[in-house]
Design a protein around this motif. Structure first.
Motif, mmCIF file in Angstrom:
data_model
loop_
_atom_site.group_PDB
_atom_site.id
_atom_site.type_symbol
_atom_site.label_atom_id
_atom_site.label_comp_id
_atom_site.label_asym_id
_atom_site.label_seq_id
_atom_site.Cartn_x
_atom_site.Cartn_y
_atom_site.Cartn_z
ATOM 1 N N SER A 34 0.834 -1.211 0.000
ATOM 2 C CA SER A 34 0.000 0.000 0.000
ATOM 3 C C SER A 34 0.865 1.256 0.000
ATOM 4 N N VAL A 38 0.781 4.016 -2.872
ATOM 5 C CA VAL A 38 0.484 5.428 -2.622
ATOM 6 C C VAL A 38 1.517 6.320 -3.319
ATOM 7 N N ALA A 72 -3.819 13.110 -0.671
ATOM 8 C CA ALA A 72 -3.438 11.848 -0.031
ATOM 9 C C ALA A 72 -3.494 11.975 1.488
ATOM 10 N N GLU A 73 -2.872 13.055 2.029
ATOM 11 C CA GLU A 73 -2.876 13.256 3.480
ATOM 12 C C GLU A 73 -4.294 13.436 4.019
ATOM 13 N N ILE A 76 -6.116 10.061 3.886
ATOM 14 C CA ILE A 76 -5.563 9.174 4.916
ATOM 15 C C ILE A 76 -6.073 9.606 6.294
ATOM 16 N N VAL A 218 -6.109 7.425 -5.006
ATOM 17 C CA VAL A 218 -5.488 7.783 -3.724
ATOM 18 C C VAL A 218 -6.423 7.426 -2.571
ATOM 19 N N SER A 222 -5.246 4.775 0.185
ATOM 20 C CA SER A 222 -5.089 5.354 1.521
ATOM 21 C C SER A 222 -5.859 4.551 2.559
ATOM 22 N N GLU A 223 -7.080 4.130 2.203
ATOM 23 C CA GLU A 223 -7.883 3.330 3.141
ATOM 24 C C GLU A 223 -7.194 1.995 3.417
ATOM 25 N N VAL A 248 3.692 8.047 7.459
ATOM 26 C CA VAL A 248 2.499 8.480 6.717
ATOM 27 C C VAL A 248 2.762 9.786 5.970
ATOM 28 N N GLY A 252 2.602 10.341 1.987
ATOM 29 C CA GLY A 252 1.598 11.288 1.500
ATOM 30 C C GLY A 252 2.183 12.463 0.751
#
Length: 352
Positions: A34, A38, A72-73, A76, A218, A222-223, A248, A252
């Motif tokens: 993952s 990402v 992305a951030e 997430i 994304v 992200s999940e 993270v 991200g």
């Protein structure tokens, strides 16, 4: 050839990440797949944003890159809130801000400085960015001090957090009006001229379509990544603070990394600064406050009270980034200094 390999890697990693998630593979394997996925998807997001920016202009392009780079951030963090992992959310916010100010900006100044002896951008924009960064630190510092010193009840804590979040959102929206409408010409970067020799990757319609597709990808990856964090953290004995602030955040920030460094190498340091600092400001003044309201709508309000460690990291990052960018001139050594501060913080967070 490189482009074809990138898109092949994008598809392969996205599919592997999906299979790993739905087939319930080992959590460590899922996390690695993952995380790599990402990075590929963030790169695709960066390419789509850059193509859209060609049609929208440099200033708007930098804003779009920061905005979609932060997708992305934001996504997430949304899933982290859904899981009730508030401390990891706040750590990831801290990591995103210091990652952009120290790592992304540092790499950009260092890379561009090795190619060009000195690079310059609009000093007025640098001054305004510095003031906004200081304001963001004040907004995060005040609740922590008052809640801790006065022992606020949970209700007072949440009320203060929501009010401060609202003020920050209004401040950010008015900054967009100020910088892109009322004082657009004053803050325009004279050093950044449109590069007519470069053709956009795709047509305008295709660029927008790919931007939407990349954002959706994304969201899924992200999940899947968030689903693995708890197990990964406990298995390797890492603190939520380190995972949120560095693992993270670095994953991200992949989109900003590539776009900002590429602009610096093209002697468009103003665009690189716009992405790095603009992204940090967007996280502090808009994304973090929005997450406060999102958590409230979900029925469990996350407060805006950061730990002394997080506030220290934010404070020193803003201090040195402000010192470096305020005069509108940069070189490779200033980039090196930013990277060294990031390394110091990284070691300290790892040892927590």
């Amino acid at each position: 050839m490189k482009g074809k390999l990138f898109y092949l890697g994008l598809i392969v990693m996205f599919v592997l990440s999906a299979v790993g998630h739905f087939a319930h593979w080992d959590m460590t394997v899922q996390f690695i797949l993952s995380a790599i996925a990402v990075i590929f998807v963030a790169g695709f997001l960066g390419k789509a944003t850059e193509s859209v920016a060609h049609y929208a202009g440099d200033r708007v392009g930098g804003f779009l890159n920061a905005t979609f780079g932060n997708a992305a951030e934001l996504i997430i963090a949304f899933f982290l809130i859904k899981e009730g992992l508030f401390e990891t959310v706040k750590a990831s916010i801290t990591g995103s801000i210091i990652g952009n100010l120290l790592l992304v900006l540092g790499l950009s100044l260092f890379s561009g400085g090795l190619k060009f002896k000195e690079q310059s951008f609009n000093a007025r924009l640098g001054e305004h960015n510095s003031t906004l960064m200081i304001m963001a630190v004040i907004a995060l510092f005040v609740p922590a001090v008052f809640v801790g010193a006065e022992h606020f009840t949970v209700k007072k804590d949440q009320t203060l957090s929501l009010i401060v979040a609202g003020i920050l959102i209004v401040s950010y929206l008015l900054w967009l009006v100020f910088s892109m409408i009322t004082h657009k010409d004053m803050l325009a970067d004279k050093e950044m001229k449109p590069d007519h020799e470069e053709e956009p990757l795709w047509s305008k319609g295709k660029s927008v379509l790919f931007l939407v597709v990349a954002t959706v990808m994304v969201a899924f990856v992200s999940e899947w990544l968030v689903h693995t964090l708890d197990t990964f953290t406990h298995k390797f004995g890492l603190s939520e603070l380190f995972v949120g602030a560095f693992v993270v955040a670095i994953v991200g920030n992949a989109a900003e990394h590539s776009a900002a460094v590429l602009l610096a190498l093209k002697n468009k340091i103003g665009g690189a600064v716009e992405i790095a600092i603009g992204s940090s400001l967007q996280i502090a003044l808009f994304v973090a406050p929005v997450l406060i309201f999102v958590s409230a709508f979900m029925g469990n309000t996350m407060d805006i009270v950061f730990t002394p460690i997080e506030l220290t990291a934010l404070g020193v990052s803003v201090f040195i980034a402000s010192s470096v960018s305020r005069d509108g001139r940069t070189n490779w050594y200033e980039g090196f200094l930013l990277l060294m501060v990031y390394l110091i913080l990284g070691v300290a967070f790892f040892l927590v």
